[in-house]
Motif scaffolding. Structure first.
Motif, PDB file in Angstrom:
ATOM      1  N   ALA A 181       0.828  -1.209   0.000  1.00 21.95           N
ATOM      2  CA  ALA A 181       0.000   0.000   0.000  1.00 21.95           C
ATOM      3  C   ALA A 181       0.861   1.257   0.000  1.00 21.95           C
ATOM      4  O   ALA A 181       0.591   2.226  -0.733  1.00 21.95           O
ATOM      5  CB  ALA A 181      -0.933  -0.009   1.200  1.00 21.95           C
ATOM      6  N   LYS A 182       1.918   1.250   0.807  1.00 23.76           N
ATOM      7  CA  LYS A 182       2.806   2.406   0.885  1.00 23.76           C
ATOM      8  C   LYS A 182       3.580   2.604  -0.409  1.00 23.76           C
ATOM      9  O   LYS A 182       3.712   3.730  -0.914  1.00 23.76           O
ATOM     10  CB  LYS A 182       3.772   2.230   2.059  1.00 23.76           C
ATOM     11  N   GLN A 183       4.089   1.512  -0.963  1.00 23.56           N
ATOM     12  CA  GLN A 183       4.911   1.602  -2.169  1.00 23.56           C
ATOM     13  C   GLN A 183       4.120   2.033  -3.397  1.00 23.56           C
ATOM     14  O   GLN A 183       4.691   2.595  -4.347  1.00 23.56           O
ATOM     15  CB  GLN A 183       5.588   0.257  -2.437  1.00 23.56           C
TER      16      GLN A 183
ATOM     17  N   GLY B  85      -8.911  -0.331   3.333  1.00 22.41           N
ATOM     18  CA  GLY B  85      -8.129   0.871   3.582  1.00 22.41           C
ATOM     19  C   GLY B  85      -6.884   0.943   2.716  1.00 22.41           C
ATOM     20  O   GLY B  85      -6.525   2.005   2.201  1.00 22.41           O
ATOM     21  N   GLY B  86      -6.231  -0.202   2.536  1.00 24.61           N
ATOM     22  CA  GLY B  86      -5.054  -0.247   1.671  1.00 24.61           C
ATOM     23  C   GLY B  86      -5.398   0.042   0.230  1.00 24.61           C
ATOM     24  O   GLY B  86      -4.662   0.749  -0.476  1.00 24.61           O
ATOM     25  N   TYR B  87      -6.525  -0.516  -0.237  1.00 24.48           N
ATOM     26  CA  TYR B  87      -6.945  -0.256  -1.609  1.00 24.48           C
ATOM     27  C   TYR B  87      -7.180   1.236  -1.839  1.00 24.48           C
ATOM     28  O   TYR B  87      -6.767   1.808  -2.852  1.00 24.48           O
ATOM     29  CB  TYR B  87      -8.225  -1.020  -1.939  1.00 24.48           C
ATOM     30  N   LEU B  88      -7.861   1.879  -0.885  1.00 30.58           N
ATOM     31  CA  LEU B  88      -8.159   3.299  -1.029  1.00 30.58           C
ATOM     32  C   LEU B  88      -6.889   4.140  -1.032  1.00 30.58           C
ATOM     33  O   LEU B  88      -6.830   5.198  -1.672  1.00 30.58           O
ATOM     34  CB  LEU B  88      -9.102   3.766   0.080  1.00 30.58           C
ATOM     35  N   ALA B  89      -5.847   3.666  -0.344  1.00 27.68           N
ATOM     36  CA  ALA B  89      -4.573   4.390  -0.327  1.00 27.68           C
ATOM     37  C   ALA B  89      -3.940   4.446  -1.713  1.00 27.68           C
ATOM     38  O   ALA B  89      -3.130   5.341  -2.002  1.00 27.68           O
ATOM     39  CB  ALA B  89      -3.613   3.731   0.665  1.00 27.68           C
ATOM     40  N   LEU B  90      -4.294   3.508  -2.580  1.00 23.47           N
ATOM     41  CA  LEU B  90      -3.719   3.479  -3.918  1.00 23.47           C
ATOM     42  C   LEU B  90      -4.279   4.572  -4.818  1.00 23.47           C
ATOM     43  O   LEU B  90      -3.682   4.897  -5.849  1.00 23.47           O
ATOM     44  CB  LEU B  90      -3.970   2.113  -4.572  1.00 23.47           C
TER      45      LEU B  90
ATOM     46  N   SER C  52      -9.404   8.372   4.457  1.00 30.06           N
ATOM     47  CA  SER C  52      -8.980   7.767   3.196  1.00 30.06           C
ATOM     48  C   SER C  52      -9.700   8.404   2.020  1.00 30.06           C
ATOM     49  O   SER C  52      -9.171   8.462   0.900  1.00 30.06           O
ATOM     50  CB  SER C  52      -9.269   6.256   3.208  1.00 30.06           C
ATOM     51  N   LEU C  53     -10.898   8.899   2.271  1.00 26.74           N
ATOM     52  CA  LEU C  53     -11.672   9.571   1.235  1.00 26.74           C
ATOM     53  C   LEU C  53     -11.537  11.086   1.315  1.00 26.74           C
ATOM     54  O   LEU C  53     -11.386  11.765   0.293  1.00 26.74           O
ATOM     55  CB  LEU C  53     -13.157   9.199   1.369  1.00 26.74           C
TER      56      LEU C  53
END
Length: 360
Positions: A240-242, A262-267, A291-292
């Protein structure tokens, strides 16, 4: 052709049908009207919805139920009011068989008829006259003509079948959310829906298509389909970070509630969109509102597609030579095909083929 043919098919009688216990038997279709088309079925793709319905996963199924809503075949009886189909045409039916089509219906009047409150599914639903709808694991299908489509000559029947549900389910949100040149698109899960997501994102001209999966077991397949990159969430701890802020649009085909939302939204990039098309039997997990908020992102849903979108998709598939990854199976082996589909053996769509419909 004589109209003295039987409507027979693989009937689910209770939730054990998903374990390979469908029974071949006769059933009564809706009464024929001059707006209907009878189809002698040659192909019918297996969709994840068939699995959910056979086991009553989305609620109690109206048994007996003949599933299958990726139907291709020959029009053998055409009502007098039907203008766009004639006997002998190769036609198809997707997941919707009817809507109210009233001028005061917001959905039907504006185009997204698949969201009509009076929508009738191709199987397991009830028409306004009280008759049931039956699907395509059968010899014949009867459907109102508004939801029957001519299939372009250049698309083989086995390829066209899964486009009518799996294909349109991802094509519709891809097109609606602006997939095209300059856009970077993520497809979550490379299954029947997801592989169409890759194929249609590329056909629409996306600048970059990224497959997101738990492991890299399908990375080589994704590359062959045209994917430009691959993210494995269980193998790359910093995924997610990368890959943060890298995608304009994500289509989630996951049908499990166990997803790292949450990780998906971070993308997503600023103004990005996450569209859920997979339909889990349980509730999706929560997420952190920021996240939004911080990126002005949105979460959306999408359900199959409207008739005009299906026609548009078929034209694009013909023009761009979209080629799904299918495995043909004899209709007589539908029970085993269902079991194989449920266990994840499909690469990436099973399409039962009805070689010899039993006419009387």
């Amino acid at each position: 052709m004589s109209t003295n043919y039987k409507f027979e098919g693989w009937c689910g009688l209770d939730p054990s049908a998903v374990e390979g216990n469908m029974k071949w038997q006769r059933y009564d279709p809706k009464p024929f009207t001059e707006d209907d088309v009878d189809i002698r079925i040659s192909h019918c793709g297996i969709c994840g919805s068939d699995i959910h319905t056979l086991r009553s996963g989305w609620g109690e199924t109206n048994y007996p139920c003949v599933v299958g809503h990726e139907i291709i075949g020959e029009a053998v009886r055409v009502g007098q009011n039907v203008k766009h189909i004639k006997e002998g045409d190769r036609v198809g039916v997707g997941a919707q068989a009817s809507s109210c089509l009233k001028p005061n219906c917001e959905a039907c009047a504006d185009g997204p008829e698949n969201h009509c409150s009076g929508m009738v599914g191709t199987y397991g639903s009830v028409y306004p006259d009280g008759s049931k709808s039956y699907g395509g694991y059968a010899d014949y299908n009867r459907t109102p003509s508004h939801f029957v489509f001519k299939i372009p000559e250049s698309i083989p029947s086995a390829d066209a079948a899964p486009m009518l549900c799996a294909g349109i389910t991802v094509y519709s949100p891809l097109k609606r959310e602006g997939c095209g040149p300059g856009k970077k698109v993520g497809i979550i899960r490379l299954g029947g829906l997801g592989h169409f997501g890759v194929l249609f994102a590329k056909a629409l001209g996306a600048n970059k298509v990224v497959v997101i999966s738990r492991t890299r077991s399908k990375e080589a397949d994704a590359a062959k389909m045209g994917a430009d990159a691959f993210i494995a969430t269980e193998e790359d701890p910093e995924w997610a970070k990368q890959n943060a802020n890298s995608l304009d649009l994500i289509i989630s085909t996951v049908s499990s509630p166990n997803m790292p939302l949450g990780g998906y939204l971070a993308l997503l990039r600023t103004n990005g969109t996450f569209v859920q098309v997979g339909a889990p039997e349980d509730e999706l997990p929560g997420f952190v509102a920021f996240s939004l908020i911080l990126k002005r992102c949105k979460i959306a849903g999408s359900c199959i597609g409207a008739p005009h979108e299906i026609q548009e998709m078929l034209q694009l598939a013909a023009e761009k030579k979209v080629k799904p990854w299918i495995q043909e199976r004899p209709l007589r082996d539908a029970n085993q095909a269902i079991v194989d589909m449920e266990s994840g053996k499909a690469r990436y769509v099973h399409v039962p083929v009805n070689e010899k419909p039993r006419d009387t």
